[in-house]
Design a protein around this motif. Structure first.
Motif, PDB file in Angstrom:
ATOM      1  N   HIS A  44      44.722  25.221  32.404  1.00  0.00           N
ATOM      2  CA  HIS A  44      43.937  23.969  31.962  1.00  0.00           C
ATOM      3  C   HIS A  44      43.577  23.540  33.386  1.00  0.00           C
ATOM      4  O   HIS A  44      44.471  23.290  34.154  1.00  0.00           O
ATOM      5  CB  HIS A  44      44.961  23.018  31.327  1.00  0.00           C
ATOM      6  CG  HIS A  44      44.386  21.775  30.929  1.00  0.00           C
ATOM      7  ND1 HIS A  44      43.271  21.648  29.908  1.00  0.00           N
ATOM      8  CD2 HIS A  44      44.441  20.297  31.549  1.00  0.00           C
ATOM      9  CE1 HIS A  44      43.001  20.498  29.764  1.00  0.00           C
ATOM     10  NE2 HIS A  44      43.460  19.672  30.415  1.00  0.00           N
ATOM     11  N   HIS A  87      40.067  20.928  34.949  1.00  0.00           N
ATOM     12  CA  HIS A  87      38.627  20.326  34.939  1.00  0.00           C
ATOM     13  C   HIS A  87      37.975  20.624  36.458  1.00  0.00           C
ATOM     14  O   HIS A  87      38.072  19.623  37.147  1.00  0.00           O
ATOM     15  CB  HIS A  87      38.460  19.056  34.657  1.00  0.00           C
ATOM     16  CG  HIS A  87      39.347  18.895  33.205  1.00  0.00           C
ATOM     17  ND1 HIS A  87      39.141  19.191  32.008  1.00  0.00           N
ATOM     18  CD2 HIS A  87      40.464  18.288  32.923  1.00  0.00           C
ATOM     19  CE1 HIS A  87      40.008  18.628  31.165  1.00  0.00           C
ATOM     20  NE2 HIS A  87      40.922  18.073  31.750  1.00  0.00           N
ATOM     21  N   HIS A 139      42.712  18.843  24.553  1.00  0.00           N
ATOM     22  CA  HIS A 139      43.928  18.021  24.746  1.00  0.00           C
ATOM     23  C   HIS A 139      44.692  17.778  23.369  1.00  0.00           C
ATOM     24  O   HIS A 139      44.035  17.087  22.546  1.00  0.00           O
ATOM     25  CB  HIS A 139      43.372  16.967  25.808  1.00  0.00           C
ATOM     26  CG  HIS A 139      42.749  17.119  26.888  1.00  0.00           C
ATOM     27  ND1 HIS A 139      41.381  16.995  27.092  1.00  0.00           N
ATOM     28  CD2 HIS A 139      43.269  17.325  28.227  1.00  0.00           C
ATOM     29  CE1 HIS A 139      41.198  17.250  28.297  1.00  0.00           C
ATOM     30  NE2 HIS A 139      42.070  17.391  28.981  1.00  0.00           N
ATOM     31  N   HIS A 161      48.771  19.702  27.454  1.00  0.00           N
ATOM     32  CA  HIS A 161      49.904  18.576  27.667  1.00  0.00           C
ATOM     33  C   HIS A 161      50.751  18.541  26.483  1.00  0.00           C
ATOM     34  O   HIS A 161      51.865  19.254  26.860  1.00  0.00           O
ATOM     35  CB  HIS A 161      49.075  17.354  27.724  1.00  0.00           C
ATOM     36  CG  HIS A 161      48.018  17.082  28.837  1.00  0.00           C
ATOM     37  ND1 HIS A 161      48.390  17.291  30.243  1.00  0.00           N
ATOM     38  CD2 HIS A 161      46.797  16.774  28.775  1.00  0.00           C
ATOM     39  CE1 HIS A 161      47.363  17.110  30.921  1.00  0.00           C
ATOM     40  NE2 HIS A 161      46.244  16.745  29.981  1.00  0.00           N
ATOM     41  N   ASP A 165      45.580  20.901  35.572  1.00  0.00           N
ATOM     42  CA  ASP A 165      44.898  19.847  35.171  1.00  0.00           C
ATOM     43  C   ASP A 165      43.788  19.410  36.132  1.00  0.00           C
ATOM     44  O   ASP A 165      44.074  20.136  37.271  1.00  0.00           O
ATOM     45  CB  ASP A 165      45.682  18.472  34.632  1.00  0.00           C
ATOM     46  CG  ASP A 165      44.683  17.863  33.721  1.00  0.00           C
ATOM     47  OD1 ASP A 165      43.868  18.170  33.356  1.00  0.00           O
ATOM     48  OD2 ASP A 165      45.257  16.745  33.221  1.00  0.00           O
TER      49      ASP A 165
HETATM   50 ZN   LIG Z   1      42.886  17.995  31.219  1.00  0.00          ZN
END
Ligand SMILES: [Zn+2]
Length: 447
Positions: free
Chosen positions: A63, A65, A229, A266, A317
């Motif tokens: 995961h 971004h 998410h 998450h 993340d």
């Molecule tokens: Zn995220």
């Protein structure tokens, strides 16, 4: 491709079912694939001396971004919880261009590579000013890491009661069309695929029920995976109960968002019934411990998930909520947090490293070819020099997450060196960082 022989590794951590570790071992690679392990192997091709090194499978990041690498440590977002953090950052992200996307991704991928990561997923869910998923895919091709690029999306803007500004949301038909476009253009199903595509509406609170459902139908029709998410913090659970009348697990299940082709980021707040649901359906989890600490979301019940049989991988993340992107450091944090929650025996360094490697590969549907060091597996390898200051005095250097190091000496992806002697060799990294600095400073000046 000629052969490459890795010679004389101090410890080779295979991550096979038995947890085999070999001493003073060699690895023979041919055409990007591991063909033999053992002692005294020979080659006519190149050799790489691994004396004094621990060799592990490349780490897998489930995961991220990557676009957020340009917005680390933004003052107004340093101390906020999830929803306040998002509303601070959305107006900044709304000014991004394809250039921001590419440079930010290159920086984030270089950071991951130096920390042992050979495969990363990315979740890009906003497309301002002509940005496309193609920009991130181009960056991964430049550095030479494997990328599972997921086509994210947001469709509920402020005027419709959502969190993001209207300028960052898209029409739902256009979202689905662009999912089809990038799948057809880039998705590779072969065992050595460098690019795979996933479908990934940002979260249940930023798209409609219909888009969640249609995205699942589209992904199954095209044979790609689904990502979003889920159950990130208490606000997220409260929103689900108020808006949908059910917990996130029930919402996901009702819209087709469970199964071995789905992984959720998450899952800090999954309850026992949801953990059971994920285990029964083999639905994956991307555990992001540093981000969860940073936003005070809580400690994900990873021990319970693993004991129940939920597939779990690790994610750094986005760099706006970590704010680092060091995957081996993330694995150490995963180990430490489970101990805080459940005692010193709750997670060993070897189990956390297994989650970071084989666990991530299995979550991304690559467990047959990535995440282990074994004949037939792709040659994605992290080489850790344990003769330096960080591991000095360690009685058990293969317990890498206790003493370090936290940067690789060398990193191989598909048998090719991306990091050599501690430096990224596929990019002019100083030039990338100069671009990164220029763009970040202009954003900070509100230009
Ligand atoms: Zn995220």
């Amino acid at each position: 491709m000629p052969e490459l022989l890795l010679r004389n590794a101090r410890t080779l951590v295979t991550m096979d079912d038995a947890g085999t570790e070999l001493s003073d071992a060699d690895i023979l690679i041919r055409d990007g694939v591991i063909v033999a392990l053992g002692q005294g192997l020979a080659t006519q091709g190149d050799t790489l001396d691994c004396a004094g090194c621990v060799v592990t499978p490349g780490l897998v990041n489930t995961h991220h971004h990557l676009y957020q690498t340009l917005t680390r440590a933004v003052p107004g977002a340093q101390d906020a919880a999830l929803f306040g953090w998002l509303t601070t950052l959305y107006p900044i992200w709304a000014r991004f261009t394809p250039d921001h996307m590419r440079v930010s991704a290159l920086t984030g991928l270089a950071e991951l590579a130096l920390s042992g990561c050979t495969t990363s997923s990315d979740h890009l869910y906003l497309y301002p000013n002509g940005s496309r998923l193609d920009d991130t895919i181009e960056a991964a091709g430049m550095i030479g890491l494997r990328l599972h690029a997921t086509r994210g999306a947001m469709s509920i803007g402020q005027s419709a009661g959502g969190l993001p500004p209207d300028s960052l949301v898209e029409d739902e038909a256009a979202i689905l069309n662009d999912c089809l476009r990038v799948i057809d253009a880039f998705h590779d199903t072969t065992p050595g695929a460098m690019i795979r595509i996933g479908v990934a509406p940002c979260s249940p609170f930023s798209v409609s029920r219909e888009l969640m459902r249609d995205a699942a139908i589209l992904a199954r029709d095209k044979g790609v995976m689904l990502h979003t998410h889920l159950a990130e913090n208490d606000e997220d659970i409260a929103y689900s109960l108020a808006k949908f009348g059910c917990r996130p697990g029930d919402y996901a299940e009702s819209l087709g968002w469970t199964g071995p082709d789905v992984w959720h980021a998450h899952c800090v707040k999954l309850d026992a019934a949801e953990i059971d649901l994920f285990a029964r359906t083999r639905t994956g989890v991307a555990h992001c411990p540093c981000s969860n600490c940073r936003l005070a979301s809580g400690i994900a019940p990873v021990r319970a998930m693993r004991d129940a049989g939920v597939p779990v991988g690790l994610g750094v993340d986005g760099s706006a909520s970590n704010d680092a992107g060091n995957l081996v450091a993330e694995a150490r944090m995963a180990m430490l947090l489970q101990r805080v929650a459940s005692g010193p025996g709750a997670m060993s360094p070897r189990e956390a490293l297994r989650i970071a490697t084989r666990g991530g590969a299995e979550v991304l549907g690559r467990g047959d070819h990535l995440g282990q060091i074994a004949p037939g597996y792709r040659a994605d390898l992290a080489i850790w020099d344990v003769s330096g200051v960080e591991a000095a005095g360690s009685w058990d250097p293969a317990s890498l997450l206790l003493a370090g190091p936290t940067r690789v000496r060398d990193l191989l992806v598909e048998g090719r060196r991306v990091v050599a002697e501690g430096q990224v060799v596929t990019l002019d990294l100083p030039a990338v960082l100069a671009d990164q600095r220029r763009l970040a400073e202009a954003l900070a000046r509100n230009e």
